[in-house]
Design an enzyme around this catalytic site. Structure first.
Site, mmCIF file in Angstrom:
data_model
loop_
_atom_site.group_PDB
_atom_site.id
_atom_site.type_symbol
_atom_site.label_atom_id
_atom_site.label_comp_id
_atom_site.label_asym_id
_atom_site.label_seq_id
_atom_site.Cartn_x
_atom_site.Cartn_y
_atom_site.Cartn_z
ATOM 1 N N ARG A 88 -25.050 3.361 89.367
ATOM 2 C CA ARG A 88 -24.501 2.078 89.833
ATOM 3 C C ARG A 88 -23.255 2.408 90.652
ATOM 4 O O ARG A 88 -22.345 3.069 90.162
ATOM 5 C CB ARG A 88 -24.151 1.150 88.666
ATOM 6 N N HIS B 119 -30.265 -4.587 94.415
ATOM 7 C CA HIS B 119 -30.379 -4.518 92.948
ATOM 8 C C HIS B 119 -31.875 -4.633 92.604
ATOM 9 O O HIS B 119 -32.320 -5.635 92.045
ATOM 10 C CB HIS B 119 -29.567 -5.652 92.332
ATOM 11 N N GLN C 276 -33.229 -5.514 89.006
ATOM 12 C CA GLN C 276 -33.046 -6.917 88.653
ATOM 13 C C GLN C 276 -34.191 -7.769 89.183
ATOM 14 O O GLN C 276 -34.768 -8.594 88.454
ATOM 15 C CB GLN C 276 -31.713 -7.417 89.236
ATOM 16 N N ASP D 38 -26.445 -16.482 92.288
ATOM 17 C CA ASP D 38 -25.673 -15.366 91.730
ATOM 18 C C ASP D 38 -24.192 -15.667 91.980
ATOM 19 O O ASP D 38 -23.858 -16.629 92.691
ATOM 20 C CB ASP D 38 -26.109 -14.052 92.418
ATOM 21 N N CYS E 25 -29.098 -13.643 87.619
ATOM 22 C CA CYS E 25 -29.135 -12.283 87.057
ATOM 23 C C CYS E 25 -28.091 -12.077 85.966
ATOM 24 O O CYS E 25 -28.223 -11.162 85.163
ATOM 25 C CB CYS E 25 -28.947 -11.255 88.170
ATOM 26 N N ARG F 161 -35.239 -7.349 81.639
ATOM 27 C CA ARG F 161 -34.647 -6.129 82.206
ATOM 28 C C ARG F 161 -35.096 -4.914 81.383
ATOM 29 O O ARG F 161 -35.370 -3.857 81.923
ATOM 30 C CB ARG F 161 -33.110 -6.207 82.206
HETATM 31 N N1 CP Z 1 -27.603 -8.432 85.974
HETATM 32 C C1 CP Z 1 -26.966 -7.255 85.783
HETATM 33 O O1 CP Z 1 -27.243 -6.243 86.432
HETATM 34 O O2 CP Z 1 -26.031 -7.298 84.818
HETATM 35 P P1 CP Z 1 -24.975 -6.157 84.457
HETATM 36 O O3 CP Z 1 -23.966 -6.098 85.575
HETATM 37 O O4 CP Z 1 -24.383 -6.599 83.162
HETATM 38 O O5 CP Z 1 -25.704 -4.842 84.347
HETATM 39 N N1 NVA Z 2 -24.003 -9.617 92.846
HETATM 40 C C1 NVA Z 2 -23.428 -9.209 91.584
HETATM 41 C C2 NVA Z 2 -24.501 -8.821 90.641
HETATM 42 C C3 NVA Z 2 -24.031 -8.393 89.284
HETATM 43 C C4 NVA Z 2 -25.155 -8.001 88.395
HETATM 44 C C5 NVA Z 2 -22.458 -8.056 91.805
HETATM 45 O O1 NVA Z 2 -22.787 -7.153 92.577
HETATM 46 O O2 NVA Z 2 -21.371 -8.068 91.222
#
Ligand code: CP
Ligand code: NVA
Length: 335
Positions: free
Chosen positions: A106, A133, A136, A224, A264, A292
């Site tokens: 990540r 993502h 997701q 989101d 998400c 997930r």
């Molecule tokens: N939706 C999602 O990826 O959540 P987290 O940031 O908690 O992993």
């Molecule tokens: N768009 C959000 C998703 C978090 C799971 C971010 O990148 O923070």
């Protein structure tokens, strides 16, 4: 042999994505019992998870998924690694590949994911970048299928910031055959490269600036956060531009009466969605979060199991949402 990376939905052919989702549904039906007997993952396989940004769902679901598959995982924070002191991603990839069976990353810099994948000799999985993502949206498509049947030919409305998650929804429109209608402010619409890619793929992706028009007759309404990780600056300005795209009762009323609502998570009630929608009867966010785990298991099984369908023509390296590597903007939403 090339490792099976799971970098982006647009980087994989539809048959592979379909096979992964079919596995995810099957794994959910199977429950926790005897999973290691059913999937061809080496017992004791190890997953390294490098998280440069916070996570609840992705981190925990990958960890539990690996456990249920009969393997184990190691959580790595860059601050505790030599990456934090300047060791290159390439060298980190080479070294970790000697120890572990797969790596989840990540990061707020999509180029790092590509660099890791280019130098790793084990599968690399995108656990969210600033541009996409994919894990997701695989779980989201699975959730849609559970609730409403095939997603092919259905209409999905995305409201708000055309961010990393939205980019994966655009990729999914091409691979899973749903129509995607995005309702976004001009400043936060998808980058032109992403829309041109969708067009070239024959996907039905439309962008407009009227939230109710975007939601009209949709089978599923998705949103989101208005401020993603890495979007630190000018939060007030972002929120005021995005305010008209809040998913509230009126937006849901524009969708089909049996439309579902997805997010998400994490969510900000009162910003991108009202409490009555996210906590209401049309919301499927908890099943979405649960899925997930199922999708993570299926992705890991695909990455780690050499006997499964191989990635092909769509190319394990081809992703439209890759800003850094191709000199495109680092962010999917136009600034
Ligand atoms: N939706 C999602 O990826 O959540 P987290 O940031 O908690 O992993
Ligand atoms: N768009 C959000 C998703 C978090 C799971 C971010 O990148 O923070």
């Amino acid at each position: 042999m090339q490792p099976r990376h799971f970098l982006d939905i647009d980087a994989l052919p539809r048959q592979t994505l379909r096979a992964i989702l079919d596995d995810a549904h099957a794994m959910k039906a199977l429950g926790r019992s005897h999973l290691p007997d059913k999937v061809n993952v080496r017992q004791g396989a190890v997953l390294a998870m490098i998280f440069e940004q916070p996570s609840t769902r992705t981190r925990v679901s990958f960890e539990v998924a690996m456990h249920e598959l009969g393997g184990t995982s190691i959580m790595l924070s860059p601050a505790d690694m030599q990456i934090g002191r300047g060791e290159t991603i390439a060298d980190t990839a080479r070294v970790l590949s000697r120890y572990v069976d797969a790596i989840v990353l990540r990061t707020g810099t999509h180029g790092k994911l590509l660099e890791l994948a280019a130098h790793a000799t084990v599968p690399v999985i995108n656990g969210l970048t600033n541009l996409s993502h994919p894990c997701q949206v695989m779980a989201d498509v699975m959730t849609f299928e559970e609730k409403k049947g095939s997603i092919e030919g259905a209409t999905v409305a995305w409201l708000g910031d055309a961010n990393n998650v939205a980019a994966s929804w655009v990729h999914g429109a091409a691979r899973f055959g749903y129509a995607l209608k995005l309702g976004c402010p001009e400043k936060f619409k998808p980058v032109p490269e992403l829309l041109s890619w969708a067009k070239a793929e024959g996907a039905s992706v439309k962008v407009g600036h009227d939230p109710h028009a975007a939601a009209r007759n949709a089978d599923c309404v998705v949103t989101d956060v208005w401020v993603s990780m890495g979007d630190g600056e000018d939060k007030k300005k972002r929120k005021s531009l995005l305010k008209p795209f809040q998913v509230d009762r009126a937006v849901m009323a524009a969708a089909k009466p049996d439309a579902i609502f997805m997010h998400c998570l994490p969510a900000h009630r009162g910003d991108e969605v009202t409490a009555e929608v996210i906590d209401g009867p049309q919301s499927v966010v908890w099943d979405e979060a649960e899925n997930r785990l199922q999708v993570q298991k299926a992705i890991l099984a695909w990455c780690l199991d050499a006997s499964r369908a191989s990635p092909s023509s769509a190319g394990s390296s081809g992703s439209v949402a890759r800003g850094a590597a191709k000199g495109r903007p680092e962010r999917v939403g136009a600034k």
